[in-house]
Design an enzyme around this catalytic site. Sequence first.
Site, PDB file in Angstrom:
ATOM      1  N   HIS A   1       0.839  -1.194   0.000  1.00  0.00           N
ATOM      2  CA  HIS A   1       0.000   0.000   0.000  1.00  0.00           C
ATOM      3  C   HIS A   1       0.881   1.253   0.000  1.00  0.00           C
ATOM      4  O   HIS A   1       1.277   1.755   1.069  1.00  0.00           O
ATOM      5  CB  HIS A   1      -0.900   0.011   1.240  1.00  0.00           C
ATOM      6  CG  HIS A   1      -1.814  -1.171   1.335  1.00  0.00           C
ATOM      7  ND1 HIS A   1      -1.365  -2.426   1.676  1.00  0.00           N
ATOM      8  CD2 HIS A   1      -3.154  -1.285   1.125  1.00  0.00           C
ATOM      9  CE1 HIS A   1      -2.382  -3.262   1.678  1.00  0.00           C
ATOM     10  NE2 HIS A   1      -3.478  -2.599   1.341  1.00  0.00           N
TER      11      HIS A   1
ATOM     12  N   HIS B   1      -2.112  -0.975   7.186  1.00  0.00           N
ATOM     13  CA  HIS B   1      -1.830  -1.271   5.781  1.00  0.00           C
ATOM     14  C   HIS B   1      -0.718  -0.379   5.241  1.00  0.00           C
ATOM     15  O   HIS B   1      -0.022  -0.754   4.305  1.00  0.00           O
ATOM     16  CB  HIS B   1      -3.101  -1.122   4.935  1.00  0.00           C
ATOM     17  CG  HIS B   1      -3.733   0.234   5.028  1.00  0.00           C
ATOM     18  ND1 HIS B   1      -4.656   0.561   5.997  1.00  0.00           N
ATOM     19  CD2 HIS B   1      -3.577   1.350   4.278  1.00  0.00           C
ATOM     20  CE1 HIS B   1      -5.046   1.810   5.841  1.00  0.00           C
ATOM     21  NE2 HIS B   1      -4.399   2.317   4.811  1.00  0.00           N
TER      22      HIS B   1
ATOM     23  N   HIS C   1      -4.075   3.392  -3.387  1.00  0.00           N
ATOM     24  CA  HIS C   1      -4.177   2.792  -2.051  1.00  0.00           C
ATOM     25  C   HIS C   1      -3.416   1.483  -1.915  1.00  0.00           C
ATOM     26  O   HIS C   1      -2.497   1.403  -1.104  1.00  0.00           O
ATOM     27  CB  HIS C   1      -5.652   2.554  -1.700  1.00  0.00           C
ATOM     28  CG  HIS C   1      -5.847   1.746  -0.451  1.00  0.00           C
ATOM     29  ND1 HIS C   1      -5.670   2.266   0.812  1.00  0.00           N
ATOM     30  CD2 HIS C   1      -6.198   0.448  -0.285  1.00  0.00           C
ATOM     31  CE1 HIS C   1      -5.898   1.316   1.707  1.00  0.00           C
ATOM     32  NE2 HIS C   1      -6.217   0.203   1.072  1.00  0.00           N
TER      33      HIS C   1
ATOM     34  N   ARG D   1     -18.030 -17.269  39.675  1.00  0.00           N
ATOM     35  CA  ARG D   1     -17.837 -15.816  39.602  1.00  0.00           C
ATOM     36  C   ARG D   1     -17.586 -15.253  40.995  1.00  0.00           C
ATOM     37  O   ARG D   1     -16.806 -14.312  41.167  1.00  0.00           O
ATOM     38  CB  ARG D   1     -19.031 -15.135  38.938  1.00  0.00           C
ATOM     39  CG  ARG D   1     -20.351 -15.282  39.679  1.00  0.00           C
ATOM     40  CD  ARG D   1     -21.449 -14.419  39.082  1.00  0.00           C
ATOM     41  NE  ARG D   1     -22.725 -14.632  39.750  1.00  0.00           N
ATOM     42  CZ  ARG D   1     -23.698 -13.744  39.784  1.00  0.00           C
ATOM     43  NH1 ARG D   1     -23.558 -12.567  39.188  1.00  0.00           N
ATOM     44  NH2 ARG D   1     -24.831 -14.008  40.403  1.00  0.00           N
TER      45      ARG D   1
ATOM     46  N   GLU E   1     -17.653  -3.392  25.210  1.00  0.00           N
ATOM     47  CA  GLU E   1     -16.855  -4.612  25.348  1.00  0.00           C
ATOM     48  C   GLU E   1     -15.669  -4.646  24.395  1.00  0.00           C
ATOM     49  O   GLU E   1     -14.569  -5.061  24.772  1.00  0.00           O
ATOM     50  CB  GLU E   1     -17.734  -5.850  25.100  1.00  0.00           C
ATOM     51  CG  GLU E   1     -18.815  -6.081  26.148  1.00  0.00           C
ATOM     52  CD  GLU E   1     -20.125  -5.401  25.796  1.00  0.00           C
ATOM     53  OE1 GLU E   1     -21.126  -5.677  26.488  1.00  0.00           O
ATOM     54  OE2 GLU E   1     -20.156  -4.610  24.827  1.00  0.00           O
TER      55      GLU E   1
ATOM     56  N   ASP F   1     -32.466 -15.391  31.715  1.00  0.00           N
ATOM     57  CA  ASP F   1     -32.194 -14.392  30.675  1.00  0.00           C
ATOM     58  C   ASP F   1     -32.322 -14.964  29.274  1.00  0.00           C
ATOM     59  O   ASP F   1     -32.436 -14.224  28.298  1.00  0.00           O
ATOM     60  CB  ASP F   1     -30.801 -13.781  30.853  1.00  0.00           C
ATOM     61  CG  ASP F   1     -30.819 -12.607  31.811  1.00  0.00           C
ATOM     62  OD1 ASP F   1     -31.918 -12.129  32.140  1.00  0.00           O
ATOM     63  OD2 ASP F   1     -29.741 -12.163  32.229  1.00  0.00           O
TER      64      ASP F   1
ATOM     65  N   HIS G   1     -28.528 -14.582  25.907  1.00  0.00           N
ATOM     66  CA  HIS G   1     -27.446 -14.407  26.867  1.00  0.00           C
ATOM     67  C   HIS G   1     -26.767 -15.722  27.253  1.00  0.00           C
ATOM     68  O   HIS G   1     -25.811 -15.704  28.025  1.00  0.00           O
ATOM     69  CB  HIS G   1     -27.970 -13.722  28.132  1.00  0.00           C
ATOM     70  CG  HIS G   1     -28.198 -12.250  27.986  1.00  0.00           C
ATOM     71  ND1 HIS G   1     -28.939 -11.716  26.962  1.00  0.00           N
ATOM     72  CD2 HIS G   1     -27.755 -11.197  28.727  1.00  0.00           C
ATOM     73  CE1 HIS G   1     -28.956 -10.393  27.091  1.00  0.00           C
ATOM     74  NE2 HIS G   1     -28.242 -10.050  28.140  1.00  0.00           N
TER      75      HIS G   1
END
Length: 661
Positions: free
Chosen positions: A28, A68, A258, A353, A407, A465, A469
């Site tokens: 590139h 790139h 590019h 947990r 997340e 749930d 989930h």
Amino acid sequence: MNEVSHASLANAIRALAMDAVEKAQSGHPGLPMGAADIATVLFTRVLKFNAADPHWPDRDRFVLSAGHGSMLLYALLHLTGENSMTIEEVRNFRQYGSKTPGHPEYGHTPGVEVTTGPLGQGLATSVGLALAERMLAAEFGDVVDHRTYVLASDGDLMEGVSQEAIAIAGHLKLNRLTVLWDDNGISIDGPLSVSDSVDQLKRFEACGWNASRVDGHDPQAILAALEAAQNSDRPTLIACRTVIGFGAPKRAGTAKAHGEPLGAEEMAGAKAALGWKAEPFEIPADILAVWREAGARGAKAQAQWEAKLASLEPAKRAEFLRRQQGRLPAALREVVAAEKQRLAASGVSIATRKSSEAALKILAPAVPELLTGSADLTGSNNTKVEATPAISPGNYAGRYIHWGIREHGMAAAVNGVALHGGYIPSGSTFLAFADYCRPALRLAALMGIGSIEVMTHDSIGLGEDGPTHQPVEHLASLRAIPGLLVFRPADATEALECWQAALEERKAPSVLALTRQNLPPARKSYVEENLSARGAYELSPASGPAKVSLFASGSEVEIALAAQDILEAEGTPTRVVSVPCFELFLRQDDAARRTVIGQAPVRVAVEAGIAMGWDLFLGREGAFVGMTGFGASAPYKKLYEHFGINAGAVAQAARNGLKGV
């Protein structure tokens, strides 16, 4: 410096990029040619670095998020004098075994801070680099005093993770983070206008950044913007309006610049337009001398830093160096041993947990570099303990990060903290949301860094749930990532051991998959060795030569033990193997693996997920008890019965296998 023009310095980057891409017939050239002026100003007039020591802890970090355009970075490393980036390496661009792969790779090429290429990842990871600098400075003072610079493309800003990244950076006021946007208005499909019309300056400003636009080919304007960023009270975006493929007579400013070589005719025209007369891969001595002077300029700053470090109070200096070197505190093994002895005597049923939270309560004080955090699920992930107070905007003297519902940005930034050094970072969310984190998890594995993600609610066992989930394919999909350690502990002792193994593993990322529902103790006696670190081990032996081997992870170890009781009562010698980590099991030698798998003619595995991957233990003839589709919304005990994941089903699978023996 010698009297060499800015244009000559920038054209050295352009020439090397054109030559390398042309020789490789791959690559590139457009970005290095367009962004050469930006990089020249940054590296010769602003960036604090020492080319002779790319690992100096207090160097400024430069992240080429637009990976790139890797020849931009390789040209800079060569020109400034990074020892391993010889002209031969530049000539071998994109060739097997070279230090100049198609996209920059951390750990492969000295001077590369982050593996980039998947757009948005470098930008998001840089948030962790900038955050680690602020937190480390809050802890150790002005011995930590550097900045993070990112060169980002239009594509980096279009990827969704960029929004998560800039939002958290603006919220936390990470004023030592500067993003230089190569604002060339071109994407692979053509003008950016065919797919995007976002006002990026307003977007960044809305997220709490300073934002300005400059001519990306005007060195004085670029320098003024960078100096303003150094005095900012918030992160800064500098939109640098550039021409992709700058200098190319026909392709400049077009998508054709590019991602493919210019070709001999276009390259000759570009060099003529730029006034570049040197032979391919040759840099005139006067130009190279100025670049090398820029690369050596930081040696004085590094010497001053080393004197500052030497003047630190001895205990603080020793702690700083220990953490930079990645050595864990000696107290870690002592506190783990003591807690394992306590757990062996407790006999309490508890969700893993919560077991993880209990482990953190003893690990965090013993390992001060351990950071925790959560993507808005603190009360569910159980990752905040007394020893990890939260940081807040402008206040970085803490060890817990509220990432918000981000997340992907969290996972990438956690990678950045790990790359920075000085901390062992962990984030957390639900296992079903691992898919949001996956690109960052994959890069963590590719880079070989010890970031950690805690992922709770790990199966249909989360219950009401429902299937949105309830992760059923996620364990298999994570285990498919080479180099990622996926831990699924069966009880409190294994949870502690898995945390210990993750902390001690500094060259691979880890995921801890943890239950919502309570689990009884699987291990009822103290063993000094970290058995979970083997990856799999015989938890409960058979009463005689085993006819059945049962394999399970996490919450299903309880089911395997109950099935063992059924089969033993019927006179069938049965053993149970706990499998907390496939990847660590694969590290064992053949003899050790054969011993764990055993000689029983019948093998059955049980896990509340899909079967993919379990052939490692079962071979072709073994049986699997688990999920074949999505879950449902109901109390978890009802779900286990409905989907046939119970001791009776495991025992029946073993009986069916015995019929053919």
